[in-house]
Design a protein around this motif. Structure first.
Motif, mmCIF file in Angstrom:
data_model
loop_
_atom_site.group_PDB
_atom_site.id
_atom_site.type_symbol
_atom_site.label_atom_id
_atom_site.label_comp_id
_atom_site.label_asym_id
_atom_site.label_seq_id
_atom_site.Cartn_x
_atom_site.Cartn_y
_atom_site.Cartn_z
ATOM 1 N N ARG A 198 0.846 -1.194 0.000
ATOM 2 C CA ARG A 198 0.000 0.000 0.000
ATOM 3 C C ARG A 198 0.884 1.248 0.000
ATOM 4 N NH1 ARG A 198 -4.249 -0.692 4.503
ATOM 5 N NH2 ARG A 198 -5.195 -2.657 3.985
ATOM 6 N N TRP A 199 0.235 2.418 0.151
ATOM 7 C CA TRP A 199 1.002 3.620 0.433
ATOM 8 C C TRP A 199 1.726 3.400 1.749
ATOM 9 C CZ3 TRP A 199 2.241 7.388 -2.651
ATOM 10 C CH2 TRP A 199 1.405 7.732 -3.710
ATOM 11 N N MET A 200 2.930 3.904 1.888
ATOM 12 C CA MET A 200 3.673 3.730 3.129
ATOM 13 C C MET A 200 4.579 4.922 3.376
ATOM 14 S SD MET A 200 6.501 0.876 1.991
ATOM 15 C CE MET A 200 5.273 -0.174 1.254
ATOM 16 N N VAL A 201 4.883 5.091 4.655
ATOM 17 C CA VAL A 201 5.858 6.097 5.076
ATOM 18 C C VAL A 201 6.621 5.472 6.238
ATOM 19 C CG1 VAL A 201 4.300 7.326 6.657
ATOM 20 C CG2 VAL A 201 6.228 8.521 5.643
ATOM 21 N N HIS A 202 7.911 5.675 6.257
ATOM 22 C CA HIS A 202 8.772 5.083 7.287
ATOM 23 C C HIS A 202 9.117 6.130 8.337
ATOM 24 C CE1 HIS A 202 9.458 1.557 4.766
ATOM 25 N NE2 HIS A 202 9.507 2.415 3.769
ATOM 26 N N VAL A 203 9.225 5.676 9.551
ATOM 27 C CA VAL A 203 9.672 6.545 10.636
ATOM 28 C C VAL A 203 10.787 5.821 11.374
ATOM 29 C CG1 VAL A 203 7.892 5.743 12.237
ATOM 30 C CG2 VAL A 203 9.035 7.918 12.642
ATOM 31 N N TYR A 204 11.864 6.535 11.624
ATOM 32 C CA TYR A 204 13.009 6.004 12.343
ATOM 33 C C TYR A 204 13.136 6.817 13.637
ATOM 34 C CZ TYR A 204 13.876 3.941 7.802
ATOM 35 O OH TYR A 204 13.750 3.247 6.628
ATOM 36 N N PRO A 205 12.390 6.444 14.686
ATOM 37 C CA PRO A 205 12.302 7.280 15.889
ATOM 38 C C PRO A 205 13.598 7.442 16.666
ATOM 39 C CG PRO A 205 11.274 5.160 16.271
ATOM 40 C CD PRO A 205 11.627 5.223 14.808
ATOM 41 N N TYR A 206 14.546 6.564 16.476
ATOM 42 C CA TYR A 206 15.807 6.663 17.213
ATOM 43 C C TYR A 206 16.918 7.307 16.394
ATOM 44 C CZ TYR A 206 13.559 3.596 20.558
ATOM 45 O OH TYR A 206 12.697 3.076 21.470
ATOM 46 N N GLU A 207 16.592 7.787 15.213
ATOM 47 C CA GLU A 207 17.594 8.433 14.355
ATOM 48 C C GLU A 207 18.098 9.699 15.039
ATOM 49 O OE1 GLU A 207 20.243 8.954 12.148
ATOM 50 O OE2 GLU A 207 19.003 7.457 11.150
ATOM 51 N N THR A 208 19.388 9.921 14.976
ATOM 52 C CA THR A 208 19.969 11.100 15.624
ATOM 53 C C THR A 208 19.943 12.333 14.723
ATOM 54 O OG1 THR A 208 22.170 10.379 14.932
ATOM 55 C CG2 THR A 208 21.435 9.732 17.147
ATOM 56 N N ASP A 209 19.816 12.151 13.429
ATOM 57 C CA ASP A 209 19.730 13.260 12.486
ATOM 58 C C ASP A 209 18.252 13.520 12.193
ATOM 59 O OD1 ASP A 209 19.680 14.988 10.318
ATOM 60 O OD2 ASP A 209 21.185 13.886 9.162
ATOM 61 N N PRO A 210 17.712 14.675 12.606
ATOM 62 C CA PRO A 210 16.282 14.957 12.397
ATOM 63 C C PRO A 210 15.827 14.815 10.947
ATOM 64 C CG PRO A 210 17.258 16.627 13.804
ATOM 65 C CD PRO A 210 18.388 15.767 13.292
ATOM 66 N N LYS A 211 16.704 15.052 9.985
ATOM 67 C CA LYS A 211 16.349 14.926 8.575
ATOM 68 C C LYS A 211 16.081 13.479 8.178
ATOM 69 C CE LYS A 211 18.938 18.985 7.168
ATOM 70 N NZ LYS A 211 20.069 19.484 6.397
ATOM 71 N N LYS A 212 16.579 12.530 8.958
ATOM 72 C CA LYS A 212 16.424 11.114 8.608
ATOM 73 C C LYS A 212 15.285 10.417 9.351
ATOM 74 C CE LYS A 212 21.212 10.404 7.252
ATOM 75 N NZ LYS A 212 22.430 9.616 7.508
ATOM 76 N N ILE A 213 14.645 11.107 10.294
ATOM 77 C CA ILE A 213 13.568 10.480 11.061
ATOM 78 C C ILE A 213 12.446 10.000 10.145
ATOM 79 C CG2 ILE A 213 11.747 10.908 12.764
ATOM 80 C CD1 ILE A 213 13.787 12.697 14.246
ATOM 81 N N TRP A 214 12.069 10.790 9.159
ATOM 82 C CA TRP A 214 10.991 10.431 8.230
ATOM 83 C C TRP A 214 11.538 10.131 6.832
ATOM 84 C CZ3 TRP A 214 6.329 9.460 10.105
ATOM 85 C CH2 TRP A 214 5.967 10.027 11.326
ATOM 86 N N SER A 215 12.780 9.767 6.721
ATOM 87 C CA SER A 215 13.426 9.563 5.427
ATOM 88 C C SER A 215 12.907 8.322 4.707
ATOM 89 C CB SER A 215 14.936 9.442 5.636
ATOM 90 O OG SER A 215 15.575 9.254 4.412
ATOM 91 N N GLU A 216 12.888 8.376 3.391
ATOM 92 C CA GLU A 216 12.567 7.201 2.586
ATOM 93 C C GLU A 216 13.589 6.982 1.480
ATOM 94 O OE1 GLU A 216 11.133 6.745 -0.811
ATOM 95 O OE2 GLU A 216 11.589 8.788 -1.240
ATOM 96 N N ASP A 217 14.631 7.797 1.463
ATOM 97 C CA ASP A 217 15.644 7.672 0.417
ATOM 98 C C ASP A 217 16.375 6.344 0.517
ATOM 99 O OD1 ASP A 217 15.081 10.175 -0.562
ATOM 100 O OD2 ASP A 217 16.557 11.155 0.713
ATOM 101 N N ASP A 218 16.542 5.718 -0.626
ATOM 102 C CA ASP A 218 17.331 4.486 -0.679
ATOM 103 C C ASP A 218 18.805 4.840 -0.610
ATOM 104 O OD1 ASP A 218 15.282 2.689 -3.068
ATOM 105 O OD2 ASP A 218 15.049 3.000 -0.941
ATOM 106 N N ASP A 219 19.589 3.923 -0.092
ATOM 107 C CA ASP A 219 21.030 4.110 -0.103
ATOM 108 C C ASP A 219 21.683 2.815 -0.565
ATOM 109 O OD1 ASP A 219 21.770 3.794 3.482
ATOM 110 O OD2 ASP A 219 20.910 2.400 2.068
#
Length: 117
Positions: A73-94
């Motif tokens: 489905r539609w999705m959004v990821h959250v990384y609650p323990y991320e130390t960089d605020p820009k990455k908390i809601w990130s979805e970019d592949d690496d």
């Protein structure tokens, strides 16, 4: 991860998790590997799956795969323990796929060889 149905309108997604904070996305044009070709999901030259090079129904059928237009489905990821605020809601592949979080920031998740998607 938060999810919503494939047919959810942008306004509904925005109500759940604002588009100004996170980027909702879908995984589309998935080619499921035929039996015995599971290794072709992985590596820099992956043919099948979310990171695969096959992304059309015709090419998938030619490779004896099963084409799935919408995997999830539609999705959004959250990384609650991320130390960089820009990455908390990130979805970019690496280079490691879909997960770009520094696991050392999450207690108990910094395990050698562990990959979380």
């Amino acid at each position: 991860m938060y999810t919503d149905r494939v047919t959810a309108p942008e306004s509904e997604l925005n109500e759940r998790i604002p588009l100004s904070i996170a980027q909702w996305h879908q995984h589309v044009n998935f080619c499921k590997a035929p039996p015995g070709q599971g290794a072709a999901y992985f590596g820099p030259n992956a043919k099948f799956g979310l990171l695969g090079s096959i992304n059309t129904k015709e090419a998938c059928e030619a490779a004896s795969g099963v084409f799935i237009p919408h995997v999830f489905r539609w999705m959004v990821h959250v990384y609650p323990y991320e130390t960089d605020p820009k990455k908390i809601w990130s979805e970019d592949d690496d280079d490691n796929g879909h997960d770009n979080m520094d696991h050392s920031a999450m207690p108990g998740m910094n395990m050698p060889g562990m990959k979380i998607n």
